[in-house]
Design a protein around this motif. Sequence first.
Motif, short mmCIF file in Angstrom:
data_model
loop_
_atom_site.label_atom_id
_atom_site.label_comp_id
_atom_site.label_asym_id
_atom_site.label_seq_id
_atom_site.Cartn_x
_atom_site.Cartn_y
_atom_site.Cartn_z
N VAL A 31 0.83 -1.21 0.00
CA VAL A 31 0.00 0.00 0.00
C VAL A 31 0.87 1.26 0.00
CG1 VAL A 31 -1.71 1.35 1.28
CG2 VAL A 31 -1.92 -1.15 1.15
N THR A 32 1.88 1.32 0.85
CA THR A 32 2.72 2.49 0.99
C THR A 32 3.75 2.53 -0.14
OG1 THR A 32 2.50 2.33 3.38
CG2 THR A 32 4.22 3.79 2.53
N ALA A 33 3.79 3.66 -0.84
CA ALA A 33 4.73 3.82 -1.96
C ALA A 33 5.63 5.02 -1.70
CB ALA A 33 3.96 4.01 -3.27
N TYR A 34 6.84 4.93 -2.23
CA TYR A 34 7.83 6.02 -2.15
C TYR A 34 8.31 6.32 -3.57
CZ TYR A 34 7.93 4.54 2.74
OH TYR A 34 7.58 4.20 4.02
N TYR A 35 8.53 7.61 -3.84
CA TYR A 35 9.02 7.98 -5.17
C TYR A 35 9.78 9.30 -5.07
CZ TYR A 35 5.15 11.36 -5.53
OH TYR A 35 4.28 12.41 -5.32
N ALA A 36 10.46 9.66 -6.16
CA ALA A 36 11.23 10.90 -6.22
C ALA A 36 10.58 11.87 -7.19
CB ALA A 36 12.66 10.60 -6.66
N SER A 37 10.63 13.18 -6.84
CA SER A 37 10.04 14.21 -7.69
C SER A 37 10.79 15.52 -7.49
CB SER A 37 8.56 14.42 -7.34
OG SER A 37 8.01 15.49 -8.09
N ASP A 38 10.85 16.34 -8.57
CA ASP A 38 11.45 17.66 -8.45
C ASP A 38 10.39 18.77 -8.48
OD1 ASP A 38 10.68 17.63 -11.09
OD2 ASP A 38 12.64 18.16 -11.91
N ARG A 39 9.18 18.44 -8.01
CA ARG A 39 8.08 19.42 -7.99
C ARG A 39 8.48 20.63 -7.15
NH1 ARG A 39 3.22 16.03 -5.71
NH2 ARG A 39 4.08 14.62 -7.26
N PRO A 40 7.85 21.78 -7.40
CA PRO A 40 8.31 23.04 -6.79
C PRO A 40 8.13 23.13 -5.27
CG PRO A 40 6.29 23.40 -8.06
CD PRO A 40 6.78 22.03 -8.40
N ASP A 41 7.34 22.25 -4.64
CA ASP A 41 7.15 22.38 -3.19
C ASP A 41 8.24 21.63 -2.40
OD1 ASP A 41 6.45 19.78 -3.74
OD2 ASP A 41 4.51 19.84 -2.76
N GLY A 42 9.26 21.12 -3.09
CA GLY A 42 10.33 20.39 -2.43
C GLY A 42 11.43 21.31 -1.93
N LEU A 43 12.54 20.69 -1.53
CA LEU A 43 13.67 21.43 -0.97
C LEU A 43 14.72 21.74 -2.02
CD1 LEU A 43 14.11 19.53 2.42
CD2 LEU A 43 12.82 21.63 1.95
N GLY A 44 14.45 21.31 -3.28
CA GLY A 44 15.39 21.57 -4.36
C GLY A 44 15.85 20.28 -5.00
N GLY A 45 15.91 20.24 -6.33
CA GLY A 45 16.28 19.02 -7.02
C GLY A 45 15.23 17.94 -6.80
N MET A 46 15.67 16.68 -6.80
CA MET A 46 14.75 15.55 -6.59
C MET A 46 14.60 15.28 -5.10
SD MET A 46 13.86 14.55 -9.68
CE MET A 46 13.29 12.86 -9.62
N ASP A 47 13.36 15.30 -4.61
CA ASP A 47 13.05 14.97 -3.22
C ASP A 47 12.25 13.67 -3.17
OD1 ASP A 47 14.34 17.18 -2.21
OD2 ASP A 47 12.52 18.40 -2.13
N ILE A 48 12.22 13.04 -1.98
CA ILE A 48 11.50 11.77 -1.80
C ILE A 48 10.14 12.05 -1.16
CG2 ILE A 48 11.52 9.52 -0.65
CD1 ILE A 48 14.57 9.62 -0.80
N TYR A 49 9.10 11.44 -1.73
CA TYR A 49 7.73 11.58 -1.25
C TYR A 49 7.14 10.19 -1.00
CZ TYR A 49 8.03 16.39 -3.00
OH TYR A 49 8.40 17.69 -3.23
N SER A 50 6.06 10.15 -0.23
CA SER A 50 5.34 8.88 -0.03
C SER A 50 3.84 9.13 -0.12
CB SER A 50 5.69 8.24 1.31
OG SER A 50 5.13 8.98 2.38
#
Length: 306
Positions: free
Chosen positions: A71-90
């Motif tokens: 059920v729980t997924a993790y992925y990387a994104s460079d969306r603008p609400d991150g800390l810069g570059g690619m961040d990890i989300y779940s």
Amino acid sequence: INTPGDEQTPFIHADNQTLYFSSDGLPGYGNQDLFVVRRGADGQWGTPENLGYPINTIDEESALAIASDAVTAYYASDRPDGLGGMDIYSFDMRPSMQPARTLWLQGRVYDAKTSAGLPSTIALIDLKSGIEASRLQTDETGQYLVTLPIGKDYVLNVNRKGYLFYSDQFLLREKASDSTYRKDIPLQPIEVNASVVLRNIFFDVKQYELRPESRVELDRLVQFLRDNPTVRIQIEGHTDNVGKPADNQKLSELRARAVMQYLNQKAIKNERVTAKGFGETQPVAPNTTEGGRAQNRRTEVKIVAK
């Protein structure tokens, strides 16, 4: 699955049938998006599905991985609400995205006479479709560990040169996920009078026509005989003690003959195979319970020459 664009970061779930990946070549929201695609019962991959917004955005999403709870997924994104570059989300995957729940099967393959561990090949086959669900090699001591999707019944086949093949069935359609089962597997060396029970040969009650799901097991027997061209075998039919002894004797003979005829149809020569019925005369368990009677209703293969 593949396009003229970039397909990257593949993640195949332990169910061995659900693949997640990123792509900028499939229809999406922009840059790399995350997709899921499933392998069907025929072994072919289906059509990739975009995981949708708000997981995918106009920016880059990739490198999805899934926790053991499916059920729980993790992925990387460079969306603008991150800390810069690619961040990890779940996030928690909605049911349509989730892979199949799985359980664990582990054990050891060993020589039935010496108990020494045997490196061997193990195949697990969907009993209904005949499609191979998983194939693995044990380690040097014969130990193995495999995950299987729940909700299906499986045939387990084990092969090693110089040994009779081993077969069993795992009826997991009603089993709970995240459980662990153990199956230690003894292999019989190929020698005169060695025998194995064909546990995945099926007949209707009091009938001798082979049911279609028997083909998986029978084709393994055909391959064994092709791999060992000097081996000759006897097919032995057995029944429980329900009904008249004479009827059981006849039924066991007809069932053994049905298996022999299947082998003949697959170009296994007549002189390599004989068939014999024993009726109810050689039980391997008490006939006082349904479980015991089920064990006594069996088809065996015995080596008569090597």
